[in-house]
Design a protein around this motif. Structure first.
Motif, PDB file in Angstrom:
ATOM      1  N   VAL A 185      -4.993   1.976  -6.806  1.00  0.00           N
ATOM      2  CA  VAL A 185      -4.766   1.142  -5.631  1.00  0.00           C
ATOM      3  C   VAL A 185      -3.750   0.066  -6.023  1.00  0.00           C
ATOM      4  O   VAL A 185      -3.961  -0.653  -6.998  1.00  0.00           O
ATOM      5  N   LEU A 186      -2.663  -0.011  -5.272  1.00  0.00           N
ATOM      6  CA  LEU A 186      -1.653  -1.034  -5.554  1.00  0.00           C
ATOM      7  C   LEU A 186      -2.145  -2.400  -5.101  1.00  0.00           C
ATOM      8  O   LEU A 186      -2.789  -2.524  -4.062  1.00  0.00           O
ATOM      9  N   GLU A 187      -1.817  -3.402  -5.882  1.00  0.00           N
ATOM     10  CA  GLU A 187      -2.152  -4.776  -5.543  1.00  0.00           C
ATOM     11  C   GLU A 187      -0.883  -5.603  -5.675  1.00  0.00           C
ATOM     12  O   GLU A 187      -0.006  -5.289  -6.475  1.00  0.00           O
ATOM     13  N   LYS A 235       0.834  -1.201   0.000  1.00  0.00           N
ATOM     14  CA  LYS A 235       0.000   0.000   0.000  1.00  0.00           C
ATOM     15  C   LYS A 235       0.868   1.250   0.000  1.00  0.00           C
ATOM     16  O   LYS A 235       2.038   1.221   0.386  1.00  0.00           O
ATOM     17  N   PHE A 236       0.259   2.346  -0.436  1.00  0.00           N
ATOM     18  CA  PHE A 236       0.908   3.647  -0.376  1.00  0.00           C
ATOM     19  C   PHE A 236       0.883   4.143   1.068  1.00  0.00           C
ATOM     20  O   PHE A 236      -0.120   3.967   1.771  1.00  0.00           O
ATOM     21  N   THR A 237       1.974   4.792   1.500  1.00  0.00           N
ATOM     22  CA  THR A 237       1.992   5.400   2.826  1.00  0.00           C
ATOM     23  C   THR A 237       2.144   6.914   2.753  1.00  0.00           C
ATOM     24  O   THR A 237       1.799   7.619   3.697  1.00  0.00           O
ATOM     25  N   ASN A 238       2.669   7.422   1.648  1.00  0.00           N
ATOM     26  CA  ASN A 238       2.808   8.866   1.455  1.00  0.00           C
ATOM     27  C   ASN A 238       2.985   9.123  -0.042  1.00  0.00           C
ATOM     28  O   ASN A 238       3.376   8.228  -0.793  1.00  0.00           O
ATOM     29  N   PHE A 239       2.711  10.361  -0.443  1.00  0.00           N
ATOM     30  CA  PHE A 239       2.770  10.708  -1.865  1.00  0.00           C
ATOM     31  C   PHE A 239       3.060  12.192  -1.980  1.00  0.00           C
ATOM     32  O   PHE A 239       2.395  13.008  -1.339  1.00  0.00           O
ATOM     33  N   ASN A 294      -5.825  -1.504   4.962  1.00  0.00           N
ATOM     34  CA  ASN A 294      -4.753  -2.000   4.096  1.00  0.00           C
ATOM     35  C   ASN A 294      -4.904  -1.585   2.637  1.00  0.00           C
ATOM     36  O   ASN A 294      -4.268  -2.167   1.767  1.00  0.00           O
ATOM     37  N   GLN A 295      -5.733  -0.600   2.371  1.00  0.00           N
ATOM     38  CA  GLN A 295      -5.944  -0.178   0.992  1.00  0.00           C
ATOM     39  C   GLN A 295      -5.991   1.343   0.919  1.00  0.00           C
ATOM     40  O   GLN A 295      -6.809   1.977   1.593  1.00  0.00           O
ATOM     41  N   VAL A 296      -5.096   1.891   0.097  1.00  0.00           N
ATOM     42  CA  VAL A 296      -4.988   3.343  -0.054  1.00  0.00           C
ATOM     43  C   VAL A 296      -5.015   3.672  -1.541  1.00  0.00           C
ATOM     44  O   VAL A 296      -4.317   3.047  -2.337  1.00  0.00           O
ATOM     45  N   ALA A 297      -5.821   4.669  -1.906  1.00  0.00           N
ATOM     46  CA  ALA A 297      -5.944   5.089  -3.305  1.00  0.00           C
ATOM     47  C   ALA A 297      -5.149   6.367  -3.540  1.00  0.00           C
ATOM     48  O   ALA A 297      -5.210   7.302  -2.750  1.00  0.00           O
ATOM     49  N   LEU A 298      -4.431   6.396  -4.640  1.00  0.00           N
ATOM     50  CA  LEU A 298      -3.625   7.549  -5.042  1.00  0.00           C
ATOM     51  C   LEU A 298      -4.333   8.286  -6.171  1.00  0.00           C
ATOM     52  O   LEU A 298      -4.822   7.658  -7.107  1.00  0.00           O
ATOM     53  N   SER A 299      -4.383   9.621  -6.061  1.00  0.00           N
ATOM     54  CA  SER A 299      -4.945  10.442  -7.138  1.00  0.00           C
ATOM     55  C   SER A 299      -4.019  11.613  -7.410  1.00  0.00           C
ATOM     56  O   SER A 299      -3.441  12.188  -6.491  1.00  0.00           O
ATOM     57  N   LEU A 300      -3.899  11.953  -8.688  1.00  0.00           N
ATOM     58  CA  LEU A 300      -3.029  13.037  -9.132  1.00  0.00           C
ATOM     59  C   LEU A 300      -3.683  13.729 -10.307  1.00  0.00           C
ATOM     60  O   LEU A 300      -4.272  13.076 -11.167  1.00  0.00           O
ATOM     61  N   SER A 301      -3.588  15.042 -10.341  1.00  0.00           N
ATOM     62  CA  SER A 301      -4.038  15.810 -11.493  1.00  0.00           C
ATOM     63  C   SER A 301      -3.007  16.893 -11.762  1.00  0.00           C
ATOM     64  O   SER A 301      -2.763  17.736 -10.900  1.00  0.00           O
TER      65      SER A 301
END
Length: 154
Positions: free
Chosen positions: A113-115, A2-6, A29-36
């Motif tokens: 979401v990373l898997e 999972k992502f912990t920081n971005f 245990n699941q984190v979603a990343l978004s970027l624009s």
């Protein structure tokens, strides 16, 4: 996994600026990343990319990969760069960067979401990692994106 920081860093705000750069916890245990990213000078045709991996051990230390390549060529022939292909395979269905150059639109990644299947082709020991990806346009570095990732036992 999972992502912990971005972190999104624009090195040239007259070229690109981030409208969104965030993580959202979906569960423990699941984190979603978004970027624009808003591109101010389009079309973008000459893109270089550097992908660098670090593993946390008394600070972040270089780990396994540091690859620099022509992004436009890579998108066309992704199988020639297996590590880059692994990253693109994870990001592709959540983004609008899944085509060859030129890029004449904003860059968006939504709810990635990373898997564990994204990393199954490589032996990633448990631990904390930093994936730093930098982009250059016409050999001038414009953006750095830092994704902090935690790999744990399943």
């Amino acid at each position: 996994i999972k992502f912990t920081n971005f972190k999104c860093i624009s090195l040239d705000k007259s070229f690109v600026d981030f409208r969104q750069c965030r993580l959202k916890a979906l569960s423990r245990n699941q984190v979603a990343l978004s970027l624009s990213a808003k591109l101010y000078q389009v079309p973008v045709t000459n893109v270089g990319v550097n992908a660098d991996v670090y593993k946390k051990a008394n600070g972040y230390r270089p780990f396994m990969f540091n690859i620099t390549t022509d992004f436009c060529r890579f998108i066309k022939y992704r199988k020639q760069t297996p590590f880059g292909k692994m990253i693109l395979d994870a990001v592709e269905k959540y983004s609008n960067i899944n085509h060859t150059c030129p890029y004449d639109h904003d860059i968006i990644i939504k709810d990635l979401v990373l898997e564990s299947k994204h990393l199954q082709s490589l032996p990633w020991p448990m631990g904390d990692y930093l994936l730093k990806i930098s982009f250059a346009v016409n050999n001038d570095w414009k953006v750095t994106v830092k994704s902090y990732i935690q790999v744990t036992e399943e």
